[in-house]
Write a protein that holds these residues in place. Structure first.
Motif, short mmCIF file in Angstrom:
data_model
loop_
_atom_site.label_atom_id
_atom_site.label_comp_id
_atom_site.label_asym_id
_atom_site.label_seq_id
_atom_site.Cartn_x
_atom_site.Cartn_y
_atom_site.Cartn_z
N GLN A 52 9.26 29.60 -5.92
CA GLN A 52 8.97 28.53 -4.71
C GLN A 52 8.55 29.43 -3.61
OE1 GLN A 52 12.00 26.44 -2.44
NE2 GLN A 52 11.71 25.00 -3.77
N GLY A 58 11.74 37.28 5.85
CA GLY A 58 11.73 38.51 6.43
C GLY A 58 11.75 39.69 5.39
N GLU A 59 13.00 39.35 4.33
CA GLU A 59 13.14 40.29 3.30
C GLU A 59 12.07 40.39 2.40
OE1 GLU A 59 15.65 37.91 4.23
OE2 GLU A 59 16.82 39.38 5.42
N ARG A 98 6.45 29.06 4.35
CA ARG A 98 7.50 29.19 5.54
C ARG A 98 8.83 29.09 4.88
NH1 ARG A 98 8.78 26.14 9.55
NH2 ARG A 98 8.71 23.78 9.14
N GLY A 99 9.91 29.63 5.92
CA GLY A 99 11.07 29.65 5.39
C GLY A 99 11.36 30.55 4.01
N PRO A 100 12.52 30.41 3.52
CA PRO A 100 12.95 31.41 2.56
C PRO A 100 12.08 31.15 1.42
CG PRO A 100 14.67 29.79 2.96
CD PRO A 100 13.71 29.63 3.92
N ILE A 101 12.18 32.03 0.36
CA ILE A 101 11.33 31.70 -0.97
C ILE A 101 12.59 32.11 -2.33
CG2 ILE A 101 9.12 32.56 0.03
CD1 ILE A 101 9.92 35.31 -1.81
N ILE A 102 11.93 31.65 -3.32
CA ILE A 102 12.56 31.98 -4.55
C ILE A 102 11.93 32.68 -5.55
CG2 ILE A 102 14.12 31.08 -6.49
CD1 ILE A 102 14.57 28.48 -4.83
N ILE A 158 16.39 34.68 -7.59
CA ILE A 158 16.83 35.20 -6.26
C ILE A 158 16.25 34.72 -5.11
CG2 ILE A 158 17.18 37.19 -4.79
CD1 ILE A 158 18.42 38.22 -7.33
N ALA A 159 17.04 34.03 -4.22
CA ALA A 159 16.30 33.45 -3.16
C ALA A 159 16.35 34.60 -1.94
CB ALA A 159 17.45 32.45 -2.51
N LEU A 160 15.26 34.76 -1.26
CA LEU A 160 14.99 35.90 0.07
C LEU A 160 14.67 35.13 1.12
CD1 LEU A 160 12.67 38.48 -2.19
CD2 LEU A 160 15.07 38.87 -1.12
N GLY A 161 15.25 35.78 2.25
CA GLY A 161 14.54 35.05 3.31
C GLY A 161 13.13 35.73 3.64
N PHE A 188 6.79 28.06 0.10
CA PHE A 188 6.11 26.80 0.83
C PHE A 188 5.49 27.30 2.16
CE2 PHE A 188 8.98 24.34 -1.52
CZ PHE A 188 8.43 23.34 -1.77
#
Lengths: 663, 78
Positions: B42, B63-64, B46-50, B58-61, B44
Motif C-alpha cells: 500500500q 521517512g523510514e 503520502r503517509g506511511p506505507i505497507i 510491515i508498516a513503515l513511516g 498512497f
C-alpha cells in the motif's frame, strides 16, 4: 527423583503467541511485576511436570538481541547473566523467516534453545507448510510444533524440556557461522578484547556485537580497556562501520539455508484473509471509519453495560455497606460514623465503581490487540499522531481516555518506545473523561441555555487543542523533537485467545486495585478529614480555609472560595465537584435548587472560566495513582500534576479576563 | 530508487540502507537487508506505507521508507 527447580525463559518476537503459551504453562500460578528498576512488565510463573518444578520467565518480546531497546537489553541480560536452564524460542510458523532471526541471535549464547513452532494452523490457513522434523534436522535443536491457542503441543514441549535438562538428547545446534568476509575481523577484535571481556559474556559474541556497533557492549568494553588498546579496536570498528547490515544479512543467509527444505510457501497469487481485510482496515478513509466504529462500539458497551453496573455497585453494594455501617455505629460519635461512611466506604466505593468500566476497557483492548487489529489502528492514525511526536499506537489508549483516563494511562503500555509511552501518559489526563463531561452537562444548561451544547463541544475541543499543543511542546522541549521510528509488523489476523484476554483483565484490574486503590483510599480519607475537621462543618473546615487561601488566584478567574473547594474535591472523583457545590451552597442533594443558586451567584463569564479549569485541572486521584504506577516515578507524576495545575489556571484566567473584556 | 517510490504491487530488491545506526540496525533486523525482495502493498503517495518482506507485512513511516534504497524488478524480467 529429586525435586529441583528448572528455569525456563520464553523468548520470542512480538505476535508469536508468547503470552498465550506462558498462560497455558502457568495458569494462575503467575506473578506480574516489573523488571528490576524498569517499567517493563515482568511475568514469572511456575509449572509442575514429571516431578520437576519449572520456573517460567516470560522475556519481553523482541525482534533481535541488539541493544536497540530496553526490552532487548532486558532479554539478553537475563539470558547471559541468569543463565536459565532452557530458552524456549517461540516462533510464528506463518512468518518463519523473520521469526528465526531471533533464534539466530539466541543460538550463539551459551544456553540451550528449544524452538516452539507456534501458530501452525495460521500458517496452514495462509497456504504455508512447515516440516518440523526437517527444520529440527537443519537447526540441530528440538523443534516442537504447537497451536498454543488450542493447547496443542504443550505436553510435547514440556517433555522436550525434560529430556534436554536430563541430558537425554545431544544438544548440537547448528549455530550461524560468521560470514567469511567478516571472520577475520571478528577474530582480530576477539583477540584484542579477550582479556577485558567480563564474565559471563561469551567472547566471540562480544566481538560480534562490537562489530555490529551495539552501543551497550561497546560502552562496556571501552570502560574496561586502556585508552590506546581501545583506539586500536575502535580503528578496526570504524573501518567496518557498515558491518551491522552485513551481519544481519549473514543471519538471514543462514535462515534461508535452514528453511530451504522445511518451508513450503503458498502459491503465488493466493490472496489471504489478512490481505482482504487489510484493504479496508488500512485504507486512509475506510480504515479510519472502521476504527471510529470500533471505538464507538467500545463506548456503547461502556454506557450500556458499564454505567448500569457502576450505578448498581454504587447504590446496592456501597450504599448497602454505608447503611450497615450506619446501623452498626448508631451509638458511636458522629465523627466516627462520618469517617467510616463518608471517608472509608466512600473511598472504597470510588475504587469499586471504577471497576466495571476498567474491565470493559481492558477486555476491549485485549481483544483488539490479540486479534491483530491494534497495529492497523496504529497505522491509520500514525500520520496524525506523529505531529505530536507520538506513535500511531498511542491513539487508542489516548482515545479511550474519553471514557476514563485510568485505562488510558495503563493502555500506554502497548507503545514500545519509552519516550512515546511517557508522552502518552502525560497527555492522557487531558482527555475529557465521562465524569468531567457529567459536570459539564450539569453546568452548561444553567448558564448558557440554548448555547449549552455549543459550549460543551467547545470545552471538548479546547481540551483536545490543549492536548495537541502540549504534545507538540513536550516533544520539542522535553524530548528535543526526536522522532519515533515507525516500523511495525502487521500481524496476521487470528482468533483471539480468551484465556490470554481474561488473564490480562485480571492482572490489570488487580494491579489497579492493589496500587491505585490504596492511594485512592488514602486521599479520599484525607479529603474527608480536611472537610470534616476541626468542627465537622465544611463551611469552617480546613478545606474551606484552603479555599479561602486560594481565593486570590480564584478571583483572577472570577471564582469564589466555594468554587475553589469544589475543584479541590473533584480530585477524589470529578463528579464530586457538583456534590461539593451542593453542600457549600446549602442546596443539599437538590440539583434544581443548586442550579438556581449557582445561576444567581455566578456570572456566565465566571462559569465559563470554571468549566475551562475543571476540564484541564489535575485529574482524579485514580488517574494520578495510575500515572505513578505506570511511570514508576514520583518526579514525572509530580510534573504531570504541576503541569495540569498551571495550564488549567492559566487557561481559566485567560478565558475570564478575555471574556470579561469582550463582554 | 527509494522504497517509498515503489507503486503498489511493484517489487524491489534492497540495495542499501541509509540513515543512522539505530535505524539501520532495526531495519536490518526486520529483514530489510541487501538482496531481500520487498513488495509494495500500500502506498498512497503520502503517509506511511505497507510492504511485504520475508513473508511478513510491515508498516513503515514514509521517512523510514526513504532510507531504503531499492532497485525495482521489472515484471517478468527477474
Amino acid at each position: 527423583m529429586a525435586e529441583h527447580l528448572i528455569t525456563v525463559a520464553l523468548a520470542g518476537q512480538p505476535n508469536v503467541g508468547k503470552s498465550t503459551l506462558f498462560n497455558l504453562l502457568t495458569g494462575l500460578n503467575q506473578h506480574v511485576g516489573n523488571w528490576p528498576g524498569k517499567t517493563i512488565e515482568r511475568k514469572m510463573g511456575t509449572c509442575h511436570f514429571n516431578g520437576h518444578t519449572l520456573e517460567i520467565v516470560d522475556l519481553p518480546g523482541t525482534y533481535s538481541l541488539t541493544a536497540n531497546s530496553l526490552e532487548e537489553r532486558i532479554a539478553r541480560d537475563y539470558i547471559i547473566k541468569e543463565k536459565p536452564d532452557v530458552v524456549v524460542a517461540i516462533v510464528n510458523a506463518a512468518s518463519l523467516e523473520r521469526n528465526l532471526y531471533l533464534v539466530a541471535e539466541l543460538l550463539p549464547l551459551p544456553v540451550p534453545v528449544i524452538v516452539a513452532l507456534n501458530m501452525v494452523d495460521v500458517a496452514e490457513s495462509e497456504g504455508m507448510k512447515v516440516e518440523p522434523h526437517v527444520l529440527e534436522a537443519a537447526l540441530g535443536v528440538p523443534v516442537v510444533p504447537m497451536v498454543a491457542t488450542k493447547g496443542q503441543g504443550v505436553r510435547p514441549l514440556l517433555e522436550e524440556i525434560d529430556r534436554l535438562v536430563e541430558g537425554e538428547v545431544d544438544y548440537l545446534p547448528n549455530r550461524p557461522q560468521i560470514r567469511e568476509d567478516h571472520l577475520e575481523v571478528v577474530e582480530e577484535i576477539e583477540s584484542l578484547v579477550n582479556p577485558y571481556v567480563p564474565e559471563p559474556y561469551p567472547r566471540r559474541w562480544v566481538a560480534l556485537k562490537l562489530l555490529e556497533g551495539d552501543a551497550e557492549i561497546t560502552e562496556m568494553i571501552r570502560e574496561r580497556m586502556k585508552e590506546d588498546t581501545w583506539q586500536e579496536v575502535h580503528a578496526i570498528l570504524h573501518q567496518h562501520e557498515d558491518a551491522v547490515v552485513a551481519v544481519a544479512s549473514g543471519r538471514y543467509d543462514w535462515i534461508a539455508r535452514m528453511i530451504r527444505a522445511a518451508l513450503i510457501r503458498p502459491k503465488v497469487g493466493q490472496i489471504s484473509l489478512t490481505h482482504r481485510l487489510d484493504r479496508w482496515t488500512t485504507h486512509p478513509f475506510w480504515g479510519i471509519l472502521i476504527l471510529l466504529g470500533i471505538v464507538g462500539f467500545i463506548f456503547w458497551l461502556t454506557y450500556a453495560v458499564g454505567a448500569p453496573l457502576q450505578g448498581w455497585l454504587d447504590t446496592v453494594v456501597v450504599g448497602g455497606a454505608a447503611d450497615l455501617a450506619n446501623a452498626a455505629l448508631s451509638g458511636a460519635p458522629d465523627w466516627l460514623t462520618s469517617l467510616v461512611v463518608d471517608g472509608i466506604i466512600g473511598g472504597v466505593g470510588t475504587v469499586l465503581t471504577f471497576l466495571p468500566i476498567l474491565i470493559i476497557f481492558f477486555a476491549s483492548f485485549g481483544f483488539v490487540e490479540d486479534v491483530g487489529y491494534m497495529a492497523r489502528a496504529a497505522y491509520v492514525m500514525d500520520r496524525f499522531m506523529h505531529l505530536m511526536g507520538l506513535h500511531g499506537k498511542s491513539f487508542l489508549p489516548l482515545f479511550l481516555g474519553f471514557g476514563c483516563n485510568v485505562p488510558s494511562v495503563m493502555g500506554a503500555r502497548i507503545v514500545e518506545s519509552p519516550r512515546a509511552r511517557l508522552l502518552t501518559i502525560l497527555l492522557a489526563p487531558l482527555m475529557p473523561c465521562t465524569a468531567r463531561m457529567a459536570v459539564l452537562a450539569f453546568l452548561t444548561p444553567i448558564f448558557f441555555g440554548a448555547a449549552a451544547p455549543l459550549v460543551s463541544w467547545g470545552m471538548v475541543g479546547l481540551s483536545l487543542v490543549v492536548l495537541a499543543l502540549s504534545g507538540i511542546v513536550f516533544n520539542k522541549v522535553l524530548f528535543r523533537g526526536e522522532r519515533v521510528a515507525f516500523i511495525m509488523e502487521l500481524p496476521l489476523y487470528h482468533i483471539p485467545d480468551w484465556r490470554t484476554i481474561g488473564l490480562l483483565i485480571l492482572q490489570r484490574s488487580r494491579a489497579f486495585l492493589a496500587r491505585a486503590g490504596t492511594i485512592i483510599l488514602v486521599v479520599s480519607v484525607i479529603i474527608w478529614a480536611l472537610s470534616a475537621l476541626p468542627t465537622g462543618d465544611i463551611d469552617t473546615s480546613f478545606l474551606a480555609t484552603i479555599g479561602h487561601l486560594l481565593e486570590p488566584v480564584g478571583r483572577l478567574m472570577g471564582q469564589s472560595w466555594r468554587m475553589m473547594v469544589a475543584l479541590l474535591t473533584s480530585v477524589v472523583a470529578k463528579e464530586n465537584a457538583i456534590a461539593t457545590l451542593g453542600v457549600l451552597f446549602g442546596a443539599g442533594e437538590e440539583e434544581a435548587q443548586l442550579a438556581t443558586i449557582l445561576s444567581q451567584t455566578l456570572t456566565p463569564t465566571a462559569a465559563l472560566a470554571f468549566l475551562v479549569v475543571q476540564m484541564l485541572f489535575v485529574p482524579c486521584v485514580a488517574t494520578v495513582a495510575t500515572v505513578k504506577q505506570e511511570t514508576n516515578s514520583w518526579r514525572w507524576t509530580g510534573f504531570s500534576v504541576a503541569y495540569l495545575l498551571v495550564i488549567s489556571f492559566v487557561a481559566g484566567i485567560l478565558v475570564y479576563q478575555i471574556a470579561g473584556f469582550v463582554g | 530508487m527509494i522504497l517509498a517510490n515503489l507503486a503498489p504491487g511493484q517489487v524491489g530488491v534492497v540495495k542499501r540502507l541509509a540513515g543512522g545506526w539505530g535505524m539501520v540496525s532495526r531495519l536490518a533486523a526486520f529483514g530489510f537487508t541487501p538482496d531481500a525482495k520487498v513488495e509494495m502493498v500500500q502506498n498512497f503517495g503520502r503517509g506511511p506505507i505497507i510492504v511485504m518482506v520475508r513473508g511478513t507485512r510491515i508498516a513503515l513511516g514514509r521517512g523510514e521508507a526513504q532510507k531504503i534504497i531499492v532497485s525495482p524488478i521489472v515484471e517478468g524480467g527477474e
